[in-house]
Design an enzyme around this catalytic site. Sequence first.
Site, PDB file in Angstrom:
ATOM      1  N   CYS A 386       0.837  -1.206   0.000  1.00 45.88           N
ATOM      2  CA  CYS A 386       0.000   0.000   0.000  1.00 45.88           C
ATOM      3  C   CYS A 386       0.875   1.261   0.000  1.00 45.88           C
ATOM      4  O   CYS A 386       1.488   1.570  -1.012  1.00 45.88           O
ATOM      5  CB  CYS A 386      -0.998  -0.049   1.145  1.00 45.88           C
ATOM      6  SG  CYS A 386      -2.463   0.920   0.766  1.00 45.88           S
ATOM      7  N   HIS A 512      -3.605  -5.059   0.439  1.00 42.61           N
ATOM      8  CA  HIS A 512      -3.056  -5.570   1.697  1.00 42.61           C
ATOM      9  C   HIS A 512      -3.098  -7.103   1.745  1.00 42.61           C
ATOM     10  O   HIS A 512      -4.053  -7.678   2.281  1.00 42.61           O
ATOM     11  CB  HIS A 512      -3.861  -5.017   2.884  1.00 42.61           C
ATOM     12  CG  HIS A 512      -3.643  -3.568   3.116  1.00 42.61           C
ATOM     13  ND1 HIS A 512      -2.627  -3.088   3.919  1.00 42.61           N
ATOM     14  CD2 HIS A 512      -4.279  -2.484   2.630  1.00 42.61           C
ATOM     15  CE1 HIS A 512      -2.666  -1.763   3.922  1.00 42.61           C
ATOM     16  NE2 HIS A 512      -3.660  -1.375   3.157  1.00 42.61           N
ATOM     17  N   GLU A 514      -1.551  -9.041   3.605  1.00 42.09           N
ATOM     18  CA  GLU A 514      -1.413  -9.585   4.964  1.00 42.09           C
ATOM     19  C   GLU A 514      -2.743 -10.028   5.556  1.00 42.09           C
ATOM     20  O   GLU A 514      -2.775 -10.856   6.465  1.00 42.09           O
ATOM     21  CB  GLU A 514      -0.717  -8.570   5.889  1.00 42.09           C
ATOM     22  CG  GLU A 514      -1.510  -7.319   6.261  1.00 42.09           C
ATOM     23  CD  GLU A 514      -1.369  -6.178   5.263  1.00 42.09           C
ATOM     24  OE1 GLU A 514      -1.055  -6.443   4.088  1.00 42.09           O
ATOM     25  OE2 GLU A 514      -1.599  -5.005   5.652  1.00 42.09           O
TER      26      GLU A 514
END
Length: 540
Positions: A386, A512, A514
């Site tokens: 990001c 993202h 994650e």
Amino acid sequence: MAKKVTKHIFITGGVVSSLGKGLTAASVALLLSKRGYRVRLQKLDPYLNVDPGTMSPFQHGEVYVTVDGAETDLDLGHYERFTGVDCTQASNYTTGRIYSSVIERERRGDYLGKTVQVIPHITDEIKASIRSLDSDDVDIVITEIGGTVGDIESLPFLEAIRQYRQEIGRENGLFIHVTLVPYLKAAGEMKTKPSQQSVGILRTIGILPDILVCRCERHMTSEHREKLALFCNVARNLVIEEKDVAHSIYEVPVELAKQDMDVYILELLRLHVDRLDMSDWQAMLKTLIYPENGEVEIAVVGKYIGLQDSYKSIYEALTHGGIANNVKVKVRMVESENIEKNGAGKALAGVSGVLVPGGFGDRGIEGKIQAVQYARENGIPFFGICLGMQCAVMEFARNVCGLKDANSTEFASDTPHPVIHLMEEQEKISDKGGTMRLGAWKCKVQSDTRTKTAYESDVIWERHRHRYEFNNDYRKRFDEAGLTIAGLSDDENLVEIIELQSHPWFVACQFHPEFQSTPLKAHPLFRDFVGSAAQVRVED
Ligand code: GLN
């Protein structure tokens, strides 16, 4: 045939905050799902923000984003990582959200002239939020109540769950209270009194916990259990010890299973107890605790480094990447302002990988850009996420394309080279949050890229939370200078992933990743990032 009933488990916390109720909820959910039940999790947060989206990571840790674009509490990250089941908008309600919908309805005249009150209107709204997860596809809903029993703002939630259980009956709902059993060094003993008092507060509200989960630093003795059982009105075998784990949070479910907590829950809920198969989880834990390929050190360069929870999902995803490569990931947390003061060479010396995560605001931004430059010039595997991708684009523009002072208009509205900017249609919307690109979006992956190698797929779906975008006016210029666009939005208008082919591993994405990594299945980009970092280390 009788209509299927969705069973409910309510988890409250007592004595202190940060007890790990979220981990307890996630662990119980994992055990029940490994016994074959379809479980959903939900968090009710007593604070007034409508969602955590507007809160600083320093205040509340990271903002976790769901597939359907809800900006939520980070506990939902644990829920997804443990169970692999996606959370949704219905997985997180705050006091603010509950009140806004009641007030909206009051303004519309829906209450037909009645006085609108906390009881029954707010409590009814809370009950409706809990009920919203009931469905034929869901066997058990676990609802965690944020905050600590005794807080003024928790009261409507506690009253709502009291009523809820009363309505569905004992065999369909149960209360778990997570409490602290501290060890007092000076006295040389563990104390049960805080837990007794916490249960006492619950009792005055009309809730009698069925199960007590005792967080502690040392093992409890049988006397402690007897005492807690007697004074808290809980069966002795339902006093569960949750001692700090030695290596990893992923050990918690195993410890709870050793005490048959899941069996007791199913018995209380009159559900069949099937075999528990934790073999994949156990194998994962073994690799996590005893990796065969040593250790790899990775720097995470950010501005919220001081608080462990601010990059929770990033740290977890790195751990998962380690599991997938059979290495231990050691994270070096680097304050980006520190790089600005002392230089990247000093702060990053010796690391095998550099990760620049997401963020907002300009503090420390130049330090992040220097970190990218250091990784690019020294052939150190780099992963930008990001804001991390935006920094990589700025760095490339400045130092490879020679576009002096290239910047994002988030940080310099008058930059001569706005390589990251707001799209025209976004500029028109001024309301905070109005322009945010949120939730999962489709992305097309370019062939012959590291991204393609990682995902082994031409189409991926990833979660977003950002306003600014790669400026398409610079696409050609970057391409000619050696920056590959490895992923584009479905309409090909937004650059989602960039790479450098001339580098051992340099990938940055606007989304993202994650949020979609789990210990049993590391996210492909985290897996390959850690893998390439381990490679660099081995070759050193
Ligand atoms: N501040 C940047 C934007 O809004 C990046 C956001 C992020 O990293 N989540 O686009």
